[in-house]
Design an enzyme around this catalytic site. Structure first.
Site, PDB file in Angstrom:
ATOM      1  N   ASN A  44      -4.983   7.252  -6.411  1.00 41.90           N
ATOM      2  CA  ASN A  44      -5.606   8.304  -6.004  1.00 41.90           C
ATOM      3  C   ASN A  44      -4.931   9.781  -6.399  1.00 41.90           C
ATOM      4  O   ASN A  44      -4.627  10.667  -5.722  1.00 41.90           O
ATOM      5  CB  ASN A  44      -6.100   8.435  -4.497  1.00 41.90           C
ATOM      6  CG  ASN A  44      -4.892   8.633  -3.470  1.00 41.90           C
ATOM      7  OD1 ASN A  44      -4.044   7.873  -3.896  1.00 41.90           O
ATOM      8  ND2 ASN A  44      -4.950   9.345  -2.447  1.00 41.90           N
TER       9      ASN A  44
ATOM     10  N   LEU B 267      -5.319   8.996   7.753  1.00 40.73           N
ATOM     11  CA  LEU B 267      -6.487   8.525   7.751  1.00 40.73           C
ATOM     12  C   LEU B 267      -6.344   6.960   7.550  1.00 40.73           C
ATOM     13  O   LEU B 267      -5.570   6.753   6.674  1.00 40.73           O
ATOM     14  CB  LEU B 267      -7.706   9.136   6.829  1.00 40.73           C
ATOM     15  CG  LEU B 267      -8.406  10.613   7.315  1.00 40.73           C
ATOM     16  CD1 LEU B 267      -8.986  11.390   6.328  1.00 40.73           C
ATOM     17  CD2 LEU B 267      -9.008  10.122   8.407  1.00 40.73           C
TER      18      LEU B 267
ATOM     19  N   HIS C 128     -10.742   1.092   1.200  1.00 42.34           N
ATOM     20  CA  HIS C 128     -10.330   2.122   2.331  1.00 42.34           C
ATOM     21  C   HIS C 128     -11.578   2.083   3.159  1.00 42.34           C
ATOM     22  O   HIS C 128     -12.619   2.373   2.721  1.00 42.34           O
ATOM     23  CB  HIS C 128     -10.173   3.543   1.725  1.00 42.34           C
ATOM     24  CG  HIS C 128      -9.966   4.490   2.849  1.00 42.34           C
ATOM     25  ND1 HIS C 128      -8.833   5.274   3.089  1.00 42.34           N
ATOM     26  CD2 HIS C 128     -10.997   4.973   3.929  1.00 42.34           C
ATOM     27  CE1 HIS C 128      -9.082   5.847   4.370  1.00 42.34           C
ATOM     28  NE2 HIS C 128     -10.265   5.801   4.704  1.00 42.34           N
TER      29      HIS C 128
ATOM     30  N   ASP D 110       1.181   2.637   3.512  1.00 41.43           N
ATOM     31  CA  ASP D 110       0.388   3.793   3.332  1.00 41.43           C
ATOM     32  C   ASP D 110       1.415   4.977   3.395  1.00 41.43           C
ATOM     33  O   ASP D 110       0.949   6.144   3.785  1.00 41.43           O
ATOM     34  CB  ASP D 110      -0.831   4.039   4.501  1.00 41.43           C
ATOM     35  CG  ASP D 110      -1.745   4.965   4.096  1.00 41.43           C
ATOM     36  OD1 ASP D 110      -1.739   5.380   2.901  1.00 41.43           O
ATOM     37  OD2 ASP D 110      -2.378   5.469   4.707  1.00 41.43           O
TER      38      ASP D 110
ATOM     39  N   HIS E 271       1.463   5.429  -1.727  1.00 41.76           N
ATOM     40  CA  HIS E 271       1.286   6.537  -2.572  1.00 41.76           C
ATOM     41  C   HIS E 271       2.394   7.235  -3.265  1.00 41.76           C
ATOM     42  O   HIS E 271       3.468   7.618  -2.405  1.00 41.76           O
ATOM     43  CB  HIS E 271       0.374   7.614  -1.638  1.00 41.76           C
ATOM     44  CG  HIS E 271      -0.711   7.020  -1.090  1.00 41.76           C
ATOM     45  ND1 HIS E 271      -1.949   7.250  -1.904  1.00 41.76           N
ATOM     46  CD2 HIS E 271      -1.029   6.363   0.049  1.00 41.76           C
ATOM     47  CE1 HIS E 271      -2.984   6.592  -1.058  1.00 41.76           C
ATOM     48  NE2 HIS E 271      -2.406   6.235  -0.098  1.00 41.76           N
ATOM     49  N   LEU E 272       2.570   6.964  -4.373  1.00 36.76           N
ATOM     50  CA  LEU E 272       3.896   7.456  -5.015  1.00 36.76           C
ATOM     51  C   LEU E 272       3.641   8.935  -5.511  1.00 36.76           C
ATOM     52  O   LEU E 272       4.609   9.669  -6.143  1.00 36.76           O
ATOM     53  CB  LEU E 272       4.357   6.585  -6.260  1.00 36.76           C
ATOM     54  CG  LEU E 272       4.978   5.192  -5.840  1.00 36.76           C
ATOM     55  CD1 LEU E 272       5.449   4.586  -6.923  1.00 36.76           C
ATOM     56  CD2 LEU E 272       6.458   5.618  -5.006  1.00 36.76           C
ATOM     57  N   ARG E 273       2.231   9.409  -5.789  1.00 40.85           N
ATOM     58  CA  ARG E 273       2.120  10.726  -6.271  1.00 40.85           C
ATOM     59  C   ARG E 273       2.530  10.886  -8.023  1.00 40.85           C
ATOM     60  O   ARG E 273       2.736   9.813  -8.627  1.00 40.85           O
ATOM     61  CB  ARG E 273       2.578  11.962  -5.810  1.00 40.85           C
ATOM     62  CG  ARG E 273       2.535  11.760  -4.104  1.00 40.85           C
ATOM     63  CD  ARG E 273       0.916  11.705  -3.731  1.00 40.85           C
ATOM     64  NE  ARG E 273       0.627  11.964  -2.316  1.00 40.85           N
ATOM     65  CZ  ARG E 273      -0.128  11.264  -1.627  1.00 40.85           C
ATOM     66  NH1 ARG E 273      -1.227  10.794  -2.085  1.00 40.85           N
ATOM     67  NH2 ARG E 273      -0.515  11.994  -0.382  1.00 40.85           N
TER      68      ARG E 273
ATOM     69  N   HIS F 215       2.610  14.633   1.565  1.00 39.21           N
ATOM     70  CA  HIS F 215       2.131  15.974   1.206  1.00 39.21           C
ATOM     71  C   HIS F 215       3.209  16.996   1.609  1.00 39.21           C
ATOM     72  O   HIS F 215       4.103  16.862   2.335  1.00 39.21           O
ATOM     73  CB  HIS F 215       1.003  16.138   2.156  1.00 39.21           C
ATOM     74  CG  HIS F 215      -0.254  15.211   1.980  1.00 39.21           C
ATOM     75  ND1 HIS F 215      -1.195  15.376   1.024  1.00 39.21           N
ATOM     76  CD2 HIS F 215      -0.528  14.190   2.760  1.00 39.21           C
ATOM     77  CE1 HIS F 215      -2.249  14.556   1.039  1.00 39.21           C
ATOM     78  NE2 HIS F 215      -1.782  13.728   1.912  1.00 39.21           N
TER      79      HIS F 215
ATOM     80  N   ALA G  55      -4.536  14.653   5.143  1.00 38.35           N
ATOM     81  CA  ALA G  55      -4.232  13.463   5.872  1.00 38.35           C
ATOM     82  C   ALA G  55      -3.088  12.596   5.200  1.00 38.35           C
ATOM     83  O   ALA G  55      -3.087  12.645   4.121  1.00 38.35           O
ATOM     84  CB  ALA G  55      -5.501  12.890   5.977  1.00 38.35           C
TER      85      ALA G  55
ATOM     86  N   HIS H 103      -4.718  -0.579   5.504  1.00 39.83           N
ATOM     87  CA  HIS H 103      -4.539   0.185   6.820  1.00 39.83           C
ATOM     88  C   HIS H 103      -5.253  -0.037   7.815  1.00 39.83           C
ATOM     89  O   HIS H 103      -5.883   0.913   8.248  1.00 39.83           O
ATOM     90  CB  HIS H 103      -3.970   1.591   6.177  1.00 39.83           C
ATOM     91  CG  HIS H 103      -5.188   2.486   5.476  1.00 39.83           C
ATOM     92  ND1 HIS H 103      -6.436   2.099   5.759  1.00 39.83           N
ATOM     93  CD2 HIS H 103      -4.991   3.151   4.387  1.00 39.83           C
ATOM     94  CE1 HIS H 103      -7.195   2.798   4.899  1.00 39.83           C
ATOM     95  NE2 HIS H 103      -6.284   3.656   4.242  1.00 39.83           N
TER      96      HIS H 103
ATOM     97  N   HIS I 184       0.911  -1.239   0.101  1.00 38.93           N
ATOM     98  CA  HIS I 184       0.148  -0.027  -0.012  1.00 38.93           C
ATOM     99  C   HIS I 184       1.024   1.326   0.036  1.00 38.93           C
ATOM    100  O   HIS I 184       1.422   1.708   0.962  1.00 38.93           O
ATOM    101  CB  HIS I 184      -0.973   0.184   1.373  1.00 38.93           C
ATOM    102  CG  HIS I 184      -1.898   1.208   1.067  1.00 38.93           C
ATOM    103  ND1 HIS I 184      -3.465   0.962   1.506  1.00 38.93           N
ATOM    104  CD2 HIS I 184      -1.903   2.441   1.110  1.00 38.93           C
ATOM    105  CE1 HIS I 184      -3.731   1.991   1.553  1.00 38.93           C
ATOM    106  NE2 HIS I 184      -3.024   3.244   1.083  1.00 38.93           N
TER     107      HIS I 184
ATOM    108  N   LYS J 112      -9.284  -0.213  -6.268  1.00 39.42           N
ATOM    109  CA  LYS J 112      -9.351   0.301  -4.829  1.00 39.42           C
ATOM    110  C   LYS J 112     -10.722   1.112  -4.628  1.00 39.42           C
ATOM    111  O   LYS J 112     -11.156   1.894  -5.558  1.00 39.42           O
ATOM    112  CB  LYS J 112      -8.138   1.415  -4.824  1.00 39.42           C
ATOM    113  CG  LYS J 112      -7.901   2.102  -3.794  1.00 39.42           C
ATOM    114  CD  LYS J 112      -7.476   1.394  -2.378  1.00 39.42           C
ATOM    115  CE  LYS J 112      -7.678   1.869  -0.960  1.00 39.42           C
ATOM    116  NZ  LYS J 112      -6.744   2.958  -0.841  1.00 39.42           N
TER     117      LYS J 112
HETATM  118  N1  LIG Z   1      -3.685   7.829   4.552  1.00 42.89           N
HETATM  119  C1  LIG Z   1      -3.815   8.900   4.517  1.00 42.89           C
HETATM  120  O1  LIG Z   1      -3.869   9.595   5.453  1.00 42.89           O
HETATM  121  N2  LIG Z   1      -3.837   9.673   3.221  1.00 42.89           N
HETATM  122  C2  LIG Z   1      -3.681   9.035   1.594  1.00 42.89           C
HETATM  123  C3  LIG Z   1      -4.957   8.172   1.403  1.00 42.89           C
HETATM  124  C4  LIG Z   1      -5.345   7.084   2.025  1.00 42.89           C
HETATM  125  O2  LIG Z   1      -4.878   6.004   2.057  1.00 42.89           O
HETATM  126  O3  LIG Z   1      -6.450   7.003   2.608  1.00 42.89           O
HETATM  127  C5  LIG Z   1      -3.093   9.893   0.866  1.00 42.89           C
HETATM  128  O4  LIG Z   1      -3.384   9.828  -0.462  1.00 42.89           O
HETATM  129  O5  LIG Z   1      -2.602  11.133   1.161  1.00 42.89           O
HETATM  130 ZN   LIG Z   2      -3.436   5.103   1.612  1.00 41.24          ZN
HETATM  131 ZN   LIG Z   3      -6.776   4.928   2.567  1.00 41.02          ZN
END
Ligand SMILES: NC(=O)N[C@@H](CC(=O)O)C(=O)O
Ligand SMILES: [Zn+2]
Ligand SMILES: [Zn+2]
Length: 344
Positions: A42, A220, A137, A248, A16-18, A252, A264, A175, A14, A100
């Site tokens: 996302n 989150l 999620h 996760d 997030h690479l943006r 940011h 988050a 998560h 899990h 997802k």
């Molecule tokens: N976990 C988080 O708080 N943020 C994640 C999104 C997610 O996994 O819910 C994100 O993309 O910033």
């Molecule tokens: Zn996530």
């Molecule tokens: Zn999530």
């Protein structure tokens, strides 16, 4: 003598690479530790079909520094308009490994998410049929449900009815943060599994709220009570094959967190494996780290275990105050503080 542990090269189930310059900033941290990662969809706009997933995959590979090996495992973002044909195309692509669910409004970039799973039952039925994992999620978004209860309520309102309809659907409860979710996964059949982050294993909500509000510890699902953290540690160190590593890690820009309405997400990719090693070490269960980090995920996703190895040593180091993140910076977990383990 310095304590050390050698395990099969792990994967992050899990992440997030943006995109764009942000992707280039954070990808080396992950590729240093992990052979593969489930890359969350996302983005803005979200990765909703196989064409977009293929293009995103190409951008990730283009951003990978020469000499590093890493395989992105792509995912689709479920919307109210996802069709069974989208699911079949995803499965046939060979590079999409899951779909997802972001309940609309639940988390970062979830506006395009699903407003009700009952709107997309044909797509979900197709996932069950072609055995494409459903990555969830798991939080309800109803205004009247307390934010600390949203995961537990999701089990009753969404998970149970969905699994009653599709008992063979492969589900990853992403998560997880509560004893309720850990118990639910343990009591479910083998097609139900969960990822657990390092931060939910290391901290409870006091870390975020006592002595001042710490925006970099806001994510989150939000951090929970100590009883939940303990239940998660017990679950991941229990020897159950249902739990696997999912950081996760969610970068940011500093300014988007240190503001009156902060985003988050915690950034943990810089020290992911060492943070998990701390958890297993503190629990006296280092012998269970390899199963959680390197074996259980591939078994669930039907992928081979890595033939490479990584070694961790118990040697503390200070995390930098910040890392470059596109044209800004990201504040990592433990910024300016010690991490007890180190990747060799
Ligand atoms: N976990 C988080 O708080 N943020 C994640 C999104 C997610 O996994 O819910 C994100 O993309 O910033
Ligand atoms: Zn996530
Ligand atoms: Zn999530």
């Amino acid at each position: 003598m310095t304590q050390s542990i050698t395990i099969a090269r792990p994967d992050d189930w899990h992440l997030h690479l943006r995109d764009g310059a942000g992707l280039a900033s954070v990808l080396p941290h992950t590729a240093r530790e992990f052979g593969r990662a489930i890359v969350m969809p996302n983005l803005k706009p979200p990765v909703t079909n196989v064409t977009l997933a293929g293009e995103y995959r190409d951008r990730i590979m283009a951003a990978l520094p020469a000499g590093m090996s890493f395989q992105p495992l792509m995912t689709l973002y479920l919307t109210d308009n996802t069709t069974p044909e989208d699911i079949v195309a995803a499965k046939n692509s060979g590079f999409v490994h899951g779909v997802k669910l972001y309940p609309a409004g639940a988390t970062t970039n979830s506006d395009a998410g699903c407003t009700n799973v009952n709107n997309v039952l044909p797509a979900i039925e197709k996932m069950a049929e072609v055995s494409l994992p459903f990555l969830v999620h798991g939080e309800v978004v109803d205004a009247e449900i307390d934010i600390f209860d949203r995961e537990a309520v999701f089990i009753d309102r969404v998970m149970l009815p969905l699994l009653a309809k599709f008992p063979n659907l492969k589900v990853v409860f992403e998560h997880i943060t509560t004893k309720d979710a850990a118990d639910f996964v343990l009591s479910s059949a083998d097609n139900v599994a969960a990822t657990v982050t390092a931060h939910h294993l290391l901290m409870n909500r006091n870390a975020m709220l006592v002595g001042g509000i710490r925006p970099h510890l806001y994510c989150l699902p939000v951090l929970k009570r100590e009883l939940h953290r303990k239940a998660l540690v017990e679950a991941v160190t229990s020897g159950s094959k249902k739990f696997f590593l999912g950081t996760d890690s969610a970068p940011h820009a500093k300014g988007a967190k240190e503001t009156s309405c902060g985003c988050a997400g915690m950034y943990t990719a810089h020290a992911a494996l060492p943070l998990y090693a701390e958890v297993f070490d503190l629990a006296g269960k280092l012998d269970q780290l390899e199963a959680f980090a390197s074996l259980n995920g591939p078994a669930f996703y039907g992928l081979p275990v890595s033939s490479e190895k990584v070694t961790l040593v118990k040697e503390s180091w200070v995390v930098p105050a910040e890392y470059q993140f596109a044209d800004s910076v990201v504040v990592p977990l433990r910024a300016g503080e010690l991490v007890q383990w180190k990747l060799v």
